[in-house]
Design a protein around this motif. Structure first.
Motif, short mmCIF file in Angstrom:
data_model
loop_
_atom_site.label_atom_id
_atom_site.label_comp_id
_atom_site.label_asym_id
_atom_site.label_seq_id
_atom_site.Cartn_x
_atom_site.Cartn_y
_atom_site.Cartn_z
N GLY A 141 47.28 38.64 30.08
CA GLY A 141 46.07 38.09 30.63
C GLY A 141 45.83 38.31 32.10
N ASP A 142 46.74 38.97 32.84
CA ASP A 142 46.50 39.06 34.28
C ASP A 142 45.33 39.96 34.61
OD1 ASP A 142 47.98 41.32 33.53
OD2 ASP A 142 48.81 41.57 35.53
N LEU A 143 44.92 40.82 33.66
CA LEU A 143 43.73 41.65 33.88
C LEU A 143 42.58 41.28 32.96
CD1 LEU A 143 45.38 45.18 34.35
CD2 LEU A 143 44.71 43.52 36.10
N ARG A 144 42.72 40.13 32.30
CA ARG A 144 41.66 39.71 31.39
C ARG A 144 40.36 39.50 32.16
NH1 ARG A 144 43.72 35.00 29.10
NH2 ARG A 144 45.01 36.36 27.83
N GLY A 145 39.30 40.05 31.62
CA GLY A 145 37.99 39.92 32.26
C GLY A 145 37.69 41.02 33.27
N ARG A 146 38.69 41.87 33.58
CA ARG A 146 38.46 42.97 34.51
C ARG A 146 38.03 44.21 33.73
NH1 ARG A 146 41.53 41.46 39.12
NH2 ARG A 146 40.42 43.05 40.32
N ARG A 147 37.07 44.93 34.25
CA ARG A 147 36.59 46.16 33.64
C ARG A 147 37.12 47.34 34.46
NH1 ARG A 147 30.49 44.21 33.80
NH2 ARG A 147 31.38 43.56 35.79
N ILE A 148 37.91 48.19 33.81
CA ILE A 148 38.61 49.25 34.53
C ILE A 148 38.19 50.61 33.96
CG2 ILE A 148 40.84 50.20 35.20
CD1 ILE A 148 42.03 47.46 35.02
N GLY A 154 45.02 42.97 29.15
CA GLY A 154 43.80 42.21 28.95
C GLY A 154 42.53 42.82 29.47
N ALA A 155 42.61 43.99 30.11
CA ALA A 155 41.42 44.58 30.71
C ALA A 155 40.52 45.21 29.66
CB ALA A 155 41.82 45.64 31.74
N ASP A 156 39.26 45.31 30.01
CA ASP A 156 38.28 46.07 29.23
C ASP A 156 38.26 47.47 29.84
OD1 ASP A 156 36.17 47.09 27.83
OD2 ASP A 156 34.66 45.74 28.65
#
Length: 400
Positions: free
Chosen positions: A182-189, A226-228
């Protein structure tokens, strides 16, 4: 912040135990709490100090330690995921029979979390009817199996039975847990990978030796944290991850258009692709014939657009732009000098710097990078598999 999982990694008595160190390291780097349970025989291959240093937790081995806390049940009850790597033929047989004569066996019986098993043994043992039946039984009960692969085994043997690589085990394990990282959840990369190709004629092109491995490793790591993720690939030698949306381009101009189209939706852009600096001024509509051109061929080239430098003025203040610099250098100081000069020209937020040569960097399974921030300060370094390097890069660029 990281949404950390409680993960139990069980290590049993096989030579592949050394590879399980990489499993633990990747999980810890991803921000998870890892409890290693080593069997008595596992410690013949990798000692307790190694497990405790890598996991940052005391090693669990004894069934009768902390009895008052009912530890033999509690570890399994608290676990979000259990990974057993390596799993020997003996371990598979005990799991199939429900035997719990050690701490690992008790933990597996006590858990309701997903259990992933990574077998490792000689080919004859893997193909033995008893092992085949045990694996079938475990699958029927919902135990997940990753591997084994075919390859070099102990001694001169080779064939099916080689434990899967740490990256594949971690990917398979975290894939069993909803919202595992989850540390990158919600981030769009947005990530680019591979090497661009500039056509000379319908047959030939100018290109480079980039395989796309590092960019694909970044995409996989970001997805599992968790990233998109959106992946734009130029020419690659690797299989694309099926869990990451991707689309392909060929030339630098095509890559530039694709990146500009996707830029507005991205929080982070990682330009890992190797972009051709030049392209032919003229592209022949038919195959260039050596019989018509003679003993020499002169090409006129023109500069391609500098995609990374062109992104910086288009980016919003909150967007993070990450570049890559593959340089040939005399030594570390020269490499840093080249990297800082490139950083000043590009103006990006971070630059991942690595030395390349005839046998280093492009196409290799391992990489070594130095990560610079916008001021040229070293904010991270990593050396290892490209997946390990990918996690280190993601951690460094999102640390703030």
């Amino acid at each position: 912040m990281t949404s950390a999982l409680n993960i139990v990694v069980g290590v049993t008595g096989g030579i592949a135990a050394y590879k399980a160190v990489g499993v633990v390291r990747l999980l810890v780097r991803a921000g998870h709490r890892v409890q290693v349970i080593a069997t008595e025989h596992a410690l013949n291959f990798v000692g307790a100090p190694t497990w405790e240093a890598i996991s940052r937790q005391p090693l669990a081995t004894d069934l009768y330690t902390d009895v008052s806390e009912v530890r033999h049940v509690a570890l399994g009850q608290r676990a979000d995921l259990v990974i057993i790597a390596p799993a020997t033929a003996n371990t598979l047989a005990k799991l199939a029979a429900g035997i719990a004569d050690d701490l690992l066996g008790n933990t597996v019986l006590a858990t309701r979390a997903p259990v992933l098993v990574a077998p490792a043994m000689h080919t004859e043992m893997w193909q033995n009817p008893a092992t085949v039946a045990n694996v079938a039984t475990l699958r029927e009960r919902g135990i997940h199996i990753v591997g084994p692969e075919s390859g070099q085994l102990t001694g001169t043997d080779s064939g099916p039975g080689r434990m899967s690589e740490p990256e594949d085990i971690v990917d398979a394990g975290l894939g069993l847990v909803p919202d595992a990282a989850g540390d990158l959840r919600g981030r769009r990369i947005l990530i680019t990978a591979g090497g661009t190709r500039e056509p000379l004629d319908p047959v030939r092109y100018l290109g480079n030796r980039s395989s796309g491995k590092q960019g694909i490793a970044l995409a996989t790591a970001a997805h599992l944290r968790g990233a998109d993720v959106e992946l734009i690939t130029a020419s690659i030698d690797e299989t694309l991850p099926n869990h990451v949306p991707s689309h392909g381009v060929q030339t630098a101009a095509e890559l530039q258009r694709a990146v500009h189209t996707s830029l507005p939706a991205a929080d982070i852009v990682i330009m890992a692709a190797a972009v051709a600096d030049y392209r032919p001024v003229q592209v022949s509509e038919t195959k260039i014939k050596k019989e018509e051109r003679g003993d020499t061929l002169t090409l006129e080239l023109e500069k391609n657009p500098d995609i990374l430098a062109g992104l910086v003025p288009l980016a919003r203040p909150e967007q993070i732009i990450v570049g890559f610099a593959a340089e040939t250098s005399r030594d570390r100081e020269h490499l840093l000098e080249l990297g800082r000069a490139k950083l000043a020209r590009k103006g990006c937020d971070f630059l991942c710097l690595n030395a390349v040569g005839w046998n280093d960097g492009f196409g290799a399974d391992r990489n070594t990078v130095i990560i610079l921030d916008a001021t040229g300060t070293i904010v991270g370094e990593a050396s290892g598999s490209k997946r390990e390097v990918a996690d280190a890069i993601l951690t460094a660029i999102t640390a703030g």
